[in-house]
Enzyme design. Structure first.
Site, PDB file in Angstrom:
ATOM      1  N   HIS A  60       0.833  -1.216   0.000  1.00 22.90           N
ATOM      2  CA  HIS A  60       0.000   0.000   0.000  1.00 22.90           C
ATOM      3  C   HIS A  60       0.869   1.268   0.000  1.00 22.90           C
ATOM      4  O   HIS A  60       0.427   2.317   0.456  1.00 22.90           O
ATOM      5  CB  HIS A  60      -0.952   0.054   1.198  1.00 22.90           C
ATOM      6  CG  HIS A  60      -1.681  -1.229   1.460  1.00 22.90           C
ATOM      7  ND1 HIS A  60      -2.950  -1.479   0.977  1.00 22.90           N
ATOM      8  CD2 HIS A  60      -1.305  -2.350   2.122  1.00 22.90           C
ATOM      9  CE1 HIS A  60      -3.333  -2.690   1.358  1.00 22.90           C
ATOM     10  NE2 HIS A  60      -2.351  -3.249   2.047  1.00 22.90           N
ATOM     11  N   SER A  97      15.552  21.690 -15.549  1.00 15.10           N
ATOM     12  CA  SER A  97      14.383  22.518 -15.786  1.00 15.10           C
ATOM     13  C   SER A  97      14.856  23.873 -16.295  1.00 15.10           C
ATOM     14  O   SER A  97      15.886  24.379 -15.859  1.00 15.10           O
ATOM     15  CB  SER A  97      13.610  22.685 -14.484  1.00 15.10           C
ATOM     16  OG  SER A  97      12.804  23.842 -14.561  1.00 15.10           O
ATOM     17  N   LYS A 105      16.336  21.494 -10.222  1.00 11.51           N
ATOM     18  CA  LYS A 105      15.680  20.265 -10.651  1.00 11.51           C
ATOM     19  C   LYS A 105      16.575  19.362 -11.486  1.00 11.51           C
ATOM     20  O   LYS A 105      17.374  19.799 -12.291  1.00 11.51           O
ATOM     21  CB  LYS A 105      14.420  20.584 -11.483  1.00 11.51           C
ATOM     22  CG  LYS A 105      13.432  21.432 -10.753  1.00 11.51           C
ATOM     23  CD  LYS A 105      12.256  20.732 -10.132  1.00 11.51           C
ATOM     24  CE  LYS A 105      11.629  19.607 -10.807  1.00 11.51           C
ATOM     25  NZ  LYS A 105      10.296  19.945 -11.245  1.00 11.51           N
ATOM     26  N   GLU A 140      10.017   8.648 -16.631  1.00  4.64           N
ATOM     27  CA  GLU A 140       8.626   9.086 -16.866  1.00  4.64           C
ATOM     28  C   GLU A 140       8.138   8.616 -18.230  1.00  4.64           C
ATOM     29  O   GLU A 140       6.994   8.180 -18.384  1.00  4.64           O
ATOM     30  CB  GLU A 140       8.538  10.612 -16.771  1.00  4.64           C
ATOM     31  CG  GLU A 140       8.779  11.125 -15.360  1.00  4.64           C
ATOM     32  CD  GLU A 140       9.003  12.623 -15.349  1.00  4.64           C
ATOM     33  OE1 GLU A 140       8.023  13.365 -15.367  1.00  4.64           O
ATOM     34  OE2 GLU A 140      10.179  13.056 -15.343  1.00  4.64           O
TER      35      GLU A 140
END
Ligand code: ARG
Length: 466
Positions: free
Chosen positions: A164, A285, A291, A298
């Site tokens: 979970h 970024s 970043k 992704e």
């Protein structure tokens, strides 16, 4: 080379047709834009067919030789970018055959004896799919190797095991990676299984009913590396199961890669910091200088959309088609090609990330002990040492976890005297199971996370992978 254009009659079936197709007909009909990918398979199939026609006396050896020579030349033209593909000639089969006529003249017209584009196209697509499966298998073996090597290196490094996405029990980083080795192993099994069923030659089924020429389908099957010819001519030209099975296997594989990619995204977040990916596999970024984005992960996570889309598209195309061939089936290629090319990318990117990732031992160890991750070890100790029934041990442990939570501390920091207020028979010995390392080392059941198990599994796989 010749091109019939919109006004000219088609040279392949012009006998029956008074005029050329309307422009829109050509637009919707032409597959050459994508099926030119099949040129090598088409030429291999035609050569095998010509050899067989000569061996069975349907064409002369001289015709066969002329056909071979012409096809070799055409292959060279295509590979050197000198071939002009014509949309009016619809597809790769007719483009090559038409060019063959230009190159060798009359013998070209004998090549299409005892076959049809219907058996030709599925033979080509099977050969293409088979090659792709072999490439995927090699790439997946490499991914497994990368995972198992990294697992061996970090067989004893603790990390939290989740259910979970809540801290459940400590596991090792190696154990976690080895879970993916197993998944990929099953994926390879699914592709191998699809390949086995795929490997029957449809060539010679002709349009749908077979042929009256004395062809030898065993011979062409063997020449093209198939195990045997397909047994039913109708099935041969209408079967696309092999592409569907491949896409189903591809979808399941993509789901596995997507899950792993999601974990990588979580792991390299500033909140988790479980791993670091190098600059090579991340992007920055344009506005936020701090970043380092896990774009590769992704994209791997997302690509299942394309692959599953291809599977769904093709299954939908095939649904409800009557026997045998229908032009609908031309819609098999783009999704199939796209999915196969996508896999090549996603597998390679995943392998790259595995080799690249550096686990952050400090963060992993800290997280492994958080969230009362050794509560099950405490319950097991109560069962083993005090003889409590597990349900009761569970209850006692729950109370102790509640006590620790209320004090904002960890289980192994609760004083023994306080534990004894809940269960008086608890002794000092209990602390021996409350540490993360002890917990991990105790999980020696087959398939468990104990470092020595993980090492054994990683070595077993590495040996198998060669
Ligand atoms: N381009 C066609 C395809 O991909 C080849 C088969 C055409 N057969 C036919 N009878 N029109 O399916």
């Amino acid at each position: 080379m010749s091109d019939t254009g919109n006004s000219g009659k088609n040279t392949m079936w012009g006998g029956r047709f008074a005029a050329g197709p309307a422009a829109i007909m050509e637009d919707i009909n032409a597959s050459i834009g994508f099926d030119q990918k099949l040129y090598a398979q088409d030429i291999a199939g035609s050569k095998a067919h010509a050899d067989m026609l000569a061996a069975t006396g349907v064409i002369t050896d001289a015709d066969r030789d002329a056909i071979h020579g012409g096809l070799d030349q055409i292959k060279g033209e295509i590979e050197h970018g000198h071939f002009t593909f014509s949309r009016a000639l619809e597809d790769i089969h007719m483009n090559i055959e038409s060019r063959l006529r230009e190159v060798i003249g009359e013998p070209a017209g004998r090549l299409h004896t005892g076959r049809s584009r219907n058996d030709q196209v599925t033979t080509d697509t099977k050969l293409y799919t088979r090659d792709a499966i072999d490439g995927i298998d090699r790439a997946l073996a490499d991914l497994q190797r990368a995972l198992a090597e990294k697992a061996l290196e970090h067989a004893a490094l603790p990390m939290p095991g989740f259910t979970h996405l809540q801290s459940a029990q400590p596991v090792t980083f190696g154990h976690h990676l080895m879970a993916y080795v197993e998944m990929i192993g099953r994926d390879r099994g699914r592709f191998a299984d699809a390949r086995k069923r795929l490997n029957e030659s449809p060539l010679g089924a002709a349009a749908l009913a077979g042929t009256s020429f004395p062809i030898d389908r065993e011979m062409t099957a063997q020449a093209l590396g198939f195990d045997r010819p397909t047994a039913n001519s109708l099935d041969s030209v209408s079967d696309r199961d092999y592409a569907l099975e491949t896409l189903a296997a591809a979808s399941i594989l993509s789901m596995h890669l997507s899950r792993f990619a999601e974990e990588i995204v979580i792991w390299c977040s500033a909140q988790f910091q479980f791993i670091t990916l190098s600059d090579a596999l991340t992007t920055g970024s344009s506005i936020m200088p701090q970043k380092k984005n896990p774009d590769a992960a992704e994209l791997v996570r997302a690509k299942i959309g394309r692959v599953l889309g291809a599977f769904t598209a093709m299954l939908t195309v095939m649904k409800g088609l009557p026997m045998a061939y229908a032009k609908d089936m031309q819609e098999d290629k783009e999704p199939l090609f796209d999915a196969l090319a996508t896999l090549e990318l996603t597998i390679a990117a995943t392998t790259g990330m595995v080799r690249d990732m550096v686990p952050n031992a400090k963060a992993l160890k800290k997280a492994a002990g958080a969230g009362y991750a050794t509560a099950t070890d405490l319950a097991d100790w109560l069962v083993r040492v005090l003889g409590l029934p597990f349900r009761e041990a569970h209850h006692v442990t729950g109370t102790l976890v509640g006590m620790a939570a209320k004090r904002g501390t960890d289980l192994h920091r609760l004083p023994l005297a306080d534990m004894q207020t809940v269960e008086p028979r608890i002794t000092e010995d209990v602390f021996s199971v409350l540490s993360v390392d002890k917990s991990i080392r105790s999980r020696t059941s087959y398939g468990g996370t104990a470092p020595k198990n993980v090492r054994q599994q990683a070595r077993r796989w590495l040996k198998k992978l060669g």
